[in-house]
Design an enzyme around this catalytic site. Structure first.
Site, mmCIF file in Angstrom:
data_model
loop_
_atom_site.group_PDB
_atom_site.id
_atom_site.type_symbol
_atom_site.label_atom_id
_atom_site.label_comp_id
_atom_site.label_asym_id
_atom_site.label_seq_id
_atom_site.Cartn_x
_atom_site.Cartn_y
_atom_site.Cartn_z
ATOM 1 N N LYS A 129 13.085 21.929 -19.526
ATOM 2 C CA LYS A 129 13.548 23.297 -20.465
ATOM 3 C C LYS A 129 14.907 22.719 -21.200
ATOM 4 C CE LYS A 129 12.330 27.020 -22.450
ATOM 5 N NZ LYS A 129 10.671 27.456 -22.500
ATOM 6 N N ASP A 169 11.245 27.400 -28.565
ATOM 7 C CA ASP A 169 11.240 28.605 -27.832
ATOM 8 C C ASP A 169 12.106 29.732 -28.589
ATOM 9 O OD1 ASP A 169 11.014 29.781 -24.828
ATOM 10 O OD2 ASP A 169 13.020 30.231 -25.343
HETATM 11 P P1 NDP Z 1 11.547 34.099 -31.135
HETATM 12 O O1 NDP Z 1 12.872 33.628 -31.431
HETATM 13 O O2 NDP Z 1 10.612 33.814 -32.242
HETATM 14 O O3 NDP Z 1 11.732 35.704 -31.170
HETATM 15 C C1 NDP Z 1 12.256 36.298 -30.319
HETATM 16 C C2 NDP Z 1 12.127 37.794 -30.521
HETATM 17 O O4 NDP Z 1 12.796 38.430 -29.095
HETATM 18 C C3 NDP Z 1 12.899 38.377 -31.589
HETATM 19 O O5 NDP Z 1 12.066 39.412 -32.131
HETATM 20 C C4 NDP Z 1 14.168 38.754 -31.059
HETATM 21 O O6 NDP Z 1 14.863 39.542 -31.761
HETATM 22 C C5 NDP Z 1 13.879 39.180 -29.871
HETATM 23 N N1 NDP Z 1 15.071 38.910 -28.811
HETATM 24 C C6 NDP Z 1 15.508 37.841 -28.349
HETATM 25 N N2 NDP Z 1 16.640 38.075 -27.330
HETATM 26 C C7 NDP Z 1 16.735 39.393 -27.181
HETATM 27 C C8 NDP Z 1 17.321 40.178 -26.517
HETATM 28 N N3 NDP Z 1 18.434 39.814 -25.621
HETATM 29 N N4 NDP Z 1 17.210 41.581 -26.639
HETATM 30 C C9 NDP Z 1 16.288 42.092 -27.417
HETATM 31 N N5 NDP Z 1 15.320 41.422 -28.066
HETATM 32 C C10 NDP Z 1 15.564 39.900 -27.939
HETATM 33 O O7 NDP Z 1 11.218 33.575 -29.770
HETATM 34 P P2 NDP Z 1 9.587 33.644 -29.210
HETATM 35 O O8 NDP Z 1 8.632 34.686 -29.712
HETATM 36 O O9 NDP Z 1 9.157 32.035 -29.306
HETATM 37 O O10 NDP Z 1 10.065 33.772 -27.622
HETATM 38 C C11 NDP Z 1 9.768 34.967 -27.114
HETATM 39 C C12 NDP Z 1 9.716 35.092 -25.675
HETATM 40 O O11 NDP Z 1 8.350 34.268 -25.255
HETATM 41 C C13 NDP Z 1 10.930 34.244 -24.788
HETATM 42 O O12 NDP Z 1 10.814 34.926 -23.580
HETATM 43 C C14 NDP Z 1 9.922 32.715 -24.667
HETATM 44 O O13 NDP Z 1 10.634 32.097 -23.611
HETATM 45 C C15 NDP Z 1 8.673 33.028 -24.481
HETATM 46 N N6 NDP Z 1 7.590 32.201 -24.736
HETATM 47 C C16 NDP Z 1 7.592 31.358 -25.828
HETATM 48 C C17 NDP Z 1 6.579 30.530 -26.089
HETATM 49 C C18 NDP Z 1 6.453 29.780 -27.780
HETATM 50 O O14 NDP Z 1 5.549 29.306 -27.744
HETATM 51 N N7 NDP Z 1 7.286 30.119 -28.571
HETATM 52 C C19 NDP Z 1 5.960 30.014 -25.030
HETATM 53 C C20 NDP Z 1 5.895 30.696 -23.877
HETATM 54 C C21 NDP Z 1 6.914 31.788 -23.780
HETATM 55 P P3 NDP Z 1 16.363 39.284 -32.754
HETATM 56 O O15 NDP Z 1 15.672 38.435 -33.643
HETATM 57 O O16 NDP Z 1 16.946 40.361 -32.967
HETATM 58 O O17 NDP Z 1 17.158 38.423 -31.712
#
Ligand code: NDP
Length: 448
Positions: A129, A169
């Site tokens: 990662k 991510d």
């Molecule tokens: P994105 O950046 O596309 O979206 C993240 C989302 O989570 C946004 O809506 C963001 O809101 C919100 N968020 C982030 N940090 C916080 C926080 N501290 N408190 C509240 N809301 C928060 O990321 P992904 O959708 O790609 O990833 C989301 C999760 O899924 C993560 O845990 C990631 O590790 C996991 N994941 C992702 C994969 C992928 O293929 N993308 C694969 C496997 C797991 P805001 O915009 O306001 O920050």
């Protein structure tokens, strides 16, 4: 927290001592070790050969400086990371996170989880990662490009299609992967498609990769529901987050007949009892990169809540898809009180240990992220397969492969939980079956 056996407690104490102040990493390690007592009873050679301490120590941790010029021509400095955790099963594979909260402990927890998640897919990929404390929010496209190019200047020394294959991510989507790939191509003078996944469709990307993590989480939850003759049909669903994972969990839950009544971002959450509109959410978040409150501004049926927790919204199924530790005990208690019967994690480690304990104690079916969100990395591995054979599959075929993989992961977790006397315990099933696959391979490869 459940007790660890004396030997595993000793291993855990060593991890804490060696990695001071890295709370998320400690949490992820402890959760896996808590499942392993019965495995060590059956296979003491894992302890005797030092497999536990070897699996908890990353192969390599790279920390580097990233200088870049902002739109006012001021020099900005961020910190970059790549943790190459374990390559027993294949090249390191795992995403890059750009978020101000990133520090070594976050990258190590994610890398550690990734080792087991990747093993669960059954595919030949190790775990790693990376990321940076760079905050993409509020940055112009040009600033994002300059940061990505500078980040790749250093990262390019450490990655390759057969060594380490990063992806996206939090904060890293198609736009960022494009700038990173462009810079890698320029620096190396080679069109090495397999070096990154999550690429665009015209330059080596896979159909269904964008959708894969969210879809996969819903496929996994659907398998859990099938065991009791249920389905998503008619169920109320809460999805936290509104990023890549959340949006495609929304789409698939809707396609299977569920109604997604709430979603969030870090500013608060929206509730729309009639069901959140997918196209509007995509336009708001993927194209305009707006705030979720704007959805409520545009929809009289929706309301925005800036304080409180999304878990207060009554639902049958909860899909936490935002970030680590976003679902604490208070959230679990609210879900339980309102009759939620199933939680499947789209994010990595979104539920705290206390929340998971409450789900267990109250009979809520619970799927940990390393199993339920493995569809993203599995489809990345399918992208690598397409790159290696210079082929490009249809959306339908790729989605079908994704579904088969998720059905397989579900079965593996459920069967292992049964085998170890904990039917329905997907945490134990996921941890044990993935650990055994990695540990047996490490034994076969010798002490290296
Ligand atoms: P994105 O950046 O596309 O979206 C993240 C989302 O989570 C946004 O809506 C963001 O809101 C919100 N968020 C982030 N940090 C916080 C926080 N501290 N408190 C509240 N809301 C928060 O990321 P992904 O959708 O790609 O990833 C989301 C999760 O899924 C993560 O845990 C990631 O590790 C996991 N994941 C992702 C994969 C992928 O293929 N993308 C694969 C496997 C797991 P805001 O915009 O306001 O920050």
């Amino acid at each position: 927290m459940p007790e660890l056996t004396a030997e595993l407690q000793q291993e855990f104490d060593t991890v804490v001592r060696r990695n001071p102040g890295e709370a998320e990493f400690h949490q992820a390690v402890r959760e896996v070790l808590e499942s392993l007592g019965p495995v060590i009873d059956r296979r003491p050679e894992y302890l005797e050969s030092g497999i536990i301490s070897r699996i908890c120590e990353p192969n390599r941790q790279i920390i580097f400086k990233v200088n870049w010029l902002d739109d006012q021509n001021r020099v900005q400095t961020n910190r970059g990371f790549r943790v190459q955790f374990n390559s027993a099963l294949g090249p390191y594979k795992g995403g890059l996170r750009f978020h101000p909260s990133v520090y070594l402990g976050i990258i190590k927890f994610l890398g550690f989880e990734q080792v087991f998640k990747n093993a669960l897919t059954g595919m030949p990929i190790g775990g790693g990662k990376g990321g940076s404390d760079f905050d993409p929010k509020g940055k112009s496209d040009k600033e994002i490009m300059k940061f990505c190019q500078s980040f790749m200047l250093e990262l390019s020394h450490h990655i390759g299609a057969d060594t380490d294959v990063p992806a996206g991510d939090i904060g890293v989507g198609g736009r960022e992967i494009g700038y990173l790939f462009g810079q890698y191509k320029k620096l190396t003078g080679r069109y090495e498609s397999g070096v990154l996944t999550g690429k665009g469709l015209t330059w080596g990307g896979s159909r269904a990769r964008t959708e894969a993590t969210g879809y996969g989480t819903v496929f996994f939850a659907d398998e859990m529901l099938k065991l009791t003759g249920e389905s998503f049909e008619g169920k109320k669903v809460v999805v936290s987050g509104s990023g890549n994972v959340a949006i495609y969990a929304l789409e698939k839950a809707q396609q299977l007949g569920g109604t997604v009544v709430a979603m969030s971002d870090s500013g608060g959450y929206i509730v729309d009892e009639g069901g959140i509109d997918l196209e509007q959410m995509q336009e708001l978040k993927e194209i305009r990169r707006g705030r979720i409150s704007e959805y409520a501004d545009a929809n009289p049926s929706a309301r925005f809540v800036s304080d409180g927790q999304i878990w207060d919204v009554p639902c049958d199924i909860a899909l936490p898809c935002a970030t680590q530790n976003e679902l604490p005990l208070a959230g679990a208690e609210a879900l339980i009180k309102n009759g939620c019967t199933l939680v499947a994690e789209g994010a990595n480690m979104p539920s705290t240990p206390e929340a998971i304990k409450a789900f267990r104690a109250n009979g809520v079916r619970f799927a940990p992220g390393k199993a339920a969100n493995a569809g993203g990395v599995a489809t990345s591995a399918l992208e690598m397969q397409q790159n290696a054979s210079r082929d490009s599959w249809t959306f339908e075929y790729t989605e079908e492969r994704l579904k088969e993989i998720m059905v397989g992961i579900h079965a593996r977790c459920a069967e292992t939980a049964d085998e170890y006397g904990s039917p329905g315990d997907y945490v134990r099933g996921a941890n044990i079956s993935s650990f055994v696959r990695v540990a047996d391979t490490m034994l076969a490869l010798g002490v290296i």
